[in-house]
Scaffold this motif. Structure first.
Motif, PDB file in Angstrom:
ATOM      1  N   LYS A  60       0.810  -1.221   0.000  1.00  0.00           N
ATOM      2  CA  LYS A  60       0.000   0.000   0.000  1.00  0.00           C
ATOM      3  C   LYS A  60       0.842   1.269   0.000  1.00  0.00           C
ATOM      4  CE  LYS A  60      -2.146  -0.709   4.070  1.00  0.00           C
ATOM      5  NZ  LYS A  60      -1.417  -1.787   4.779  1.00  0.00           N
ATOM      6  N   ARG A 149      -4.624 -11.618  13.506  1.00  0.00           N
ATOM      7  CA  ARG A 149      -4.075 -10.305  13.861  1.00  0.00           C
ATOM      8  C   ARG A 149      -4.618  -9.937  15.242  1.00  0.00           C
ATOM      9  NH1 ARG A 149      -4.320  -4.614  10.526  1.00  0.00           N
ATOM     10  NH2 ARG A 149      -3.687  -3.258  12.225  1.00  0.00           N
ATOM     11  N   HIS A 199      -0.220  -5.167  14.002  1.00  0.00           N
ATOM     12  CA  HIS A 199       0.314  -3.955  13.358  1.00  0.00           C
ATOM     13  C   HIS A 199      -0.261  -2.820  14.188  1.00  0.00           C
ATOM     14  CE1 HIS A 199       1.469  -0.938  10.443  1.00  0.00           C
ATOM     15  NE2 HIS A 199       0.242  -0.459  10.542  1.00  0.00           N
ATOM     16  N   ARG A 277       6.490   2.386   4.720  1.00  0.00           N
ATOM     17  CA  ARG A 277       7.058   3.739   4.696  1.00  0.00           C
ATOM     18  C   ARG A 277       8.581   3.729   4.816  1.00  0.00           C
ATOM     19  NH1 ARG A 277       4.018   8.146   6.694  1.00  0.00           N
ATOM     20  NH2 ARG A 277       2.818   6.648   7.918  1.00  0.00           N
TER      21      ARG A 277
HETATM   22  N1  LLP Z   1       0.937  -3.672   7.687  1.00  0.00           N
HETATM   23  C1  LLP Z   1      -0.336  -3.280   7.870  1.00  0.00           C
HETATM   24  C2  LLP Z   1      -1.333  -4.282   8.261  1.00  0.00           C
HETATM   25  C3  LLP Z   1      -0.687  -1.931   7.687  1.00  0.00           C
HETATM   26  O1  LLP Z   1      -1.949  -1.548   7.871  1.00  0.00           O
HETATM   27  C4  LLP Z   1       0.300  -0.990   7.296  1.00  0.00           C
HETATM   28  C5  LLP Z   1      -0.037   0.413   7.072  1.00  0.00           C
HETATM   29  C6  LLP Z   1       1.613  -1.459   7.112  1.00  0.00           C
HETATM   30  C7  LLP Z   1       1.899  -2.801   7.324  1.00  0.00           C
HETATM   31  C8  LLP Z   1       2.734  -0.563   6.673  1.00  0.00           C
HETATM   32  O2  LLP Z   1       2.985   0.424   7.621  1.00  0.00           O
HETATM   33  P1  LLP Z   1       4.252   1.403   7.439  1.00  0.00           P
HETATM   34  O3  LLP Z   1       5.485   0.569   7.606  1.00  0.00           O
HETATM   35  O4  LLP Z   1       4.154   2.004   6.091  1.00  0.00           O
HETATM   36  O5  LLP Z   1       4.079   2.409   8.523  1.00  0.00           O
HETATM   37  N2  LLP Z   1      -1.471   6.899   4.634  1.00  0.00           N
HETATM   38  C9  LLP Z   1      -0.810   7.045   5.911  1.00  0.00           C
HETATM   39  C10 LLP Z   1      -0.250   5.733   6.409  1.00  0.00           C
HETATM   40  C11 LLP Z   1      -1.279   4.625   6.530  1.00  0.00           C
HETATM   41  C12 LLP Z   1      -0.693   3.314   6.996  1.00  0.00           C
HETATM   42  C13 LLP Z   1      -1.690   2.223   6.939  1.00  0.00           C
HETATM   43  N3  LLP Z   1      -1.199   0.914   7.270  1.00  0.00           N
HETATM   44  C14 LLP Z   1       0.251   8.131   5.784  1.00  0.00           C
HETATM   45  O6  LLP Z   1       0.424   8.687   4.704  1.00  0.00           O
HETATM   46  O7  LLP Z   1       0.913   8.483   6.766  1.00  0.00           O
END
Ligand code: LLP
Length: 416
Positions: A60, A149, A199, A277
Motif C-alpha cells: 500500500k 491479527r 500492526h 514507509r
Molecule cells: N501492515 C499493515 C497491516 C498496515 O496496515 C500498514 C499500514 C503497514 C503494514 C505498513 O505500515 P508502514 O510501515 O508504512 O508504517 N497513509 C498514511 C499511512 C497509513 C498506513 C496504513 N497501514 C500516511 O500517509 O501516513
C-alpha cells in the motif's frame, strides 16, 4: 540515507539532475531512486541476520509495478490488503508464496483468488472472517493458511488516523479473545493455523510500543503452545517511522535488534515484518513548478502546479514534508510562503510557512514522497495524475506515464 543529494547546487536523483527529468517529462512528477529502495530493503533484511525471517514490503505504501519489480528481484515478500494488490505483485514478478494478506474486509472473491495463487498466509482480523475463509477453502477443497491479527492494546503514540493497535480501533482481535479465537480456528477443518500477527500503527518513532506489543504476543504464543496449538511465524507488522523533519526514528538495525533480543531462545519462530514507509518514503520525491507568487493581505503564497490531489498527506494528516529548490542558485529574495496548489479548497496546501527564495518558473522538490504519495493521489478537479519515474544510476525509466484527459473519463457515458 537516500540517494537524493545536491551537487554544485543542483539536486540529483542518483546520477541524474532532477531538472533534466523535469525538462523531459514535465511537472508535477514523482521520482524514485532504485538504489534507495534496495538499500532500505537490505537494511531490514540484514538487520535480522540469521534469525529465520521474511521482509514483506507493505504494498500500500507504493504499489507501482516498477517499484514492486525492484523489490521482487531482491526476493522480497509482500503484505497486501486487496486482490488488486495481489494482482500487482504477480504482475511485477513477485512470489505468491511470500505474500501475507492483511485487512479487515476481505471479500469471498479476494479469498478465492488468494487461495488459487497459493499465498503464504491470511492475516485474519475477526471471527466472521475466519468462518468465511474456512467456507471458501472448503468449497475449493483446500486448506487455508491463517494467522490471527491480535490487537495488543498498546499506544503507538502516532497520529490518531494511523494508530491501529488500540482497543478503540477497528483492527484485529482483542487480546482477551485471542485464545478462544485460535481454538475456533483450530477447530475449523479447512484452516491451518500458521502464525500470529499485529500492526500497531504507522510512523512510530520509538521502539517501546513495538517491544510491548511483541511481549504481549509472545505471552499468547506460550499459552497456545500449552494447549497444543503451535505458532510457526510471528508477524510484527510495519510502522517504523522515517525522518520527515526532525523526527529521530530508530534505525531498522536498532529496531530489529530490540525485537531479536525478545525472540532469543525462539529460533524456530520465524519473524515476518511488513515495512512500507521505511522502505519507500525517502526513496521518492515529488517535483513541482512555481506558477505564481501571490501576495495575500497576511501571507505570501507560492502557487505551484501540484496539489492535494497529487500529494494528500499535508492536507489529510497535517503532515510536514520538506520542500526545497531543485536548483539552489537564485537571485530571488527569501520569504515565508504557504505552498499551495490550484485546487478550490482551503485545505489544498503542500506546506505552510516555508522560507523559500523563489520566483515563477522555479522547480521545487517535495521530499519523502515515495510512500503514501502517488498511491493516495486522485483526479479531484479533473486533474491528471503525475507520472512516476524511476532512476537507477544514470538510467531514467518512466514506470507510469502521466495520465491523459481521455483516461480520466474512460468508462463514463453521455445521456442522449
Ligand atoms: N501492515 C499493515 C497491516 C498496515 O496496515 C500498514 C499500514 C503497514 C503494514 C505498513 O505500515 P508502514 O510501515 O508504512 O508504517 N497513509 C498514511 C499511512 C497509513 C498506513 C496504513 N497501514 C500516511 O500517509 O501516513
Amino acid at each position: 540515507m537516500d540517494f537524493f543529494a545536491y551537487r554544485d547546487g543542483r539536486l540529483f536523483a542518483e546520477d541524474v539532475a532532477v531538472s533534466d527529468i523535469a525538462s523531459q517529462y514535465g511537472t508535477p512528477a514523482y521520482i524514485y531512486s532504485r538504489a534507495t529502495l534496495e538499500r532500505h530493503w537490505h537494511a531490514f533484511d540484514q538487520a535480522l541476520g540469521e534469525h529465520p525471517h521474511l521482509i514483506c514490503y507493505a504494498v500500500k505504501a507504493n504499489s507501482n509495478i516498477g517499484v514492486l519489480s525492484v523489490l521482487a528481484k531482491l526476493g522480497s515478500g509482500f503484505d497486501i490488503v486487496s486482490g488488486g494488490e495481489l494482482a500487482r505483485v504477480l504482475e511485477a514478478g513477485g512470489d505468491a508464496g511470500k505474500v501475507v494478506f492483511s485487512g479487515v474486509g476481505k471479500t469471498r472473491e479476494e479469498i478465492r483468488y488468494a487461495l488459487e495463487q497459493g499465498i503464504l498466509c491470511f492475516n485474519v482480523e475477526s471471527e466472521p472472517e475466519l468462518e468465511r475463509i474456512n467456507a471458501v477453502a472448503a468449497e475449493m477443497g483446500v486448506t487455508a493458511p491463517i494467522s490471527l491479527r491480535i490487537n495488543p492494546d498498546v499506544d503507538a503514540k502516532t497520529h490518531p488516523y494511523i494508530s491501529t493497535g488500540l482497543k478503540a480501533n477497528k483492527f484485529g482481535i482483542p487480546r482477551e479473545r485471542a485464545i478462544a479465537t485460535y481454538e475456533l480456528a483450530d477447530s475449523l477443518p479447512n484452516l491451518e493455523v500458521k502464525g500470529m500477527d499485529c500492526h500497531i500503527g504507522s510512523q512510530l518513532t520509538t521502539i517501546e510500543p513495538f517491544v510491548d506489543a511483541l511481549e504481549r504476543l509472545l505471552e499468547l504464543i506460550d499459552v497456545l503452545a500449552s494447549k497444543g496449538i503451535t505458532i510457526s511465524h510471528l508477524d510484527v507488522g510495519g510502522g517504523l517511522g522515517v525522518t520527515y523533519n526532525n523526527e529521530t526514528p530508530p534505525h531498522p538495525k536498532e529496531y530489529a535488534a530490540a525485537l531479536a533480543e525478545k525472540m532469543s531462545g525462539r529460533e524456530q519462530l520465524k519473524l515476518i515484518m511488513e515495512p512500507g514507509r521505511a522502505i519507500a518514503a525517502n526513496a521518492g520525491i515529488m517535483i513541482t513548478e512555481v506558477e505564481f507568487v501571490k501576495e495575500g493581505d497576511e501571507k505570501h503564497f507560492a502557487i505551484v502546479d501540484a496539489a492535494m490531489n497529487d500529494l494528500i498527506r499535508p492536507s489529510l494528516y497535517s503532515a510536514w514534508q520538506h520542500i526545497g529548490r531543485v536548483e539552489q542558485d537564485t537571485d530571488a529574495t527569501p520569504r515565508v510562503y504557504d505552498v499551495v496548489g490550484p485546487i478550490c479548497e482551503t485545505g489544498d496546501f503542500i506546506g505552510k510557512d516555508r522560507e523559500l527564495a523563489i520566483k515563477p518558473g522555479d522547480l521545487l522538490a517535495v521530499r519523502s514522497a515515495g510512500a503514501y504519495g502517488f498511491v493516495m493521489a486522485s483526479n479531484y478537479n479533473t486533474r491528471c495524475r503525475p507520472p512516476e519515474i524511476m532512476v537507477d544510476g544514470t538510467t531514467v525509466t518512466v514506470v507510469r506515464e502521466r495520465e491523459m484527459l481521455k483516461d480520466l473519463w474512460k468508462g463514463e457515458h453521455k445521456l442522449t
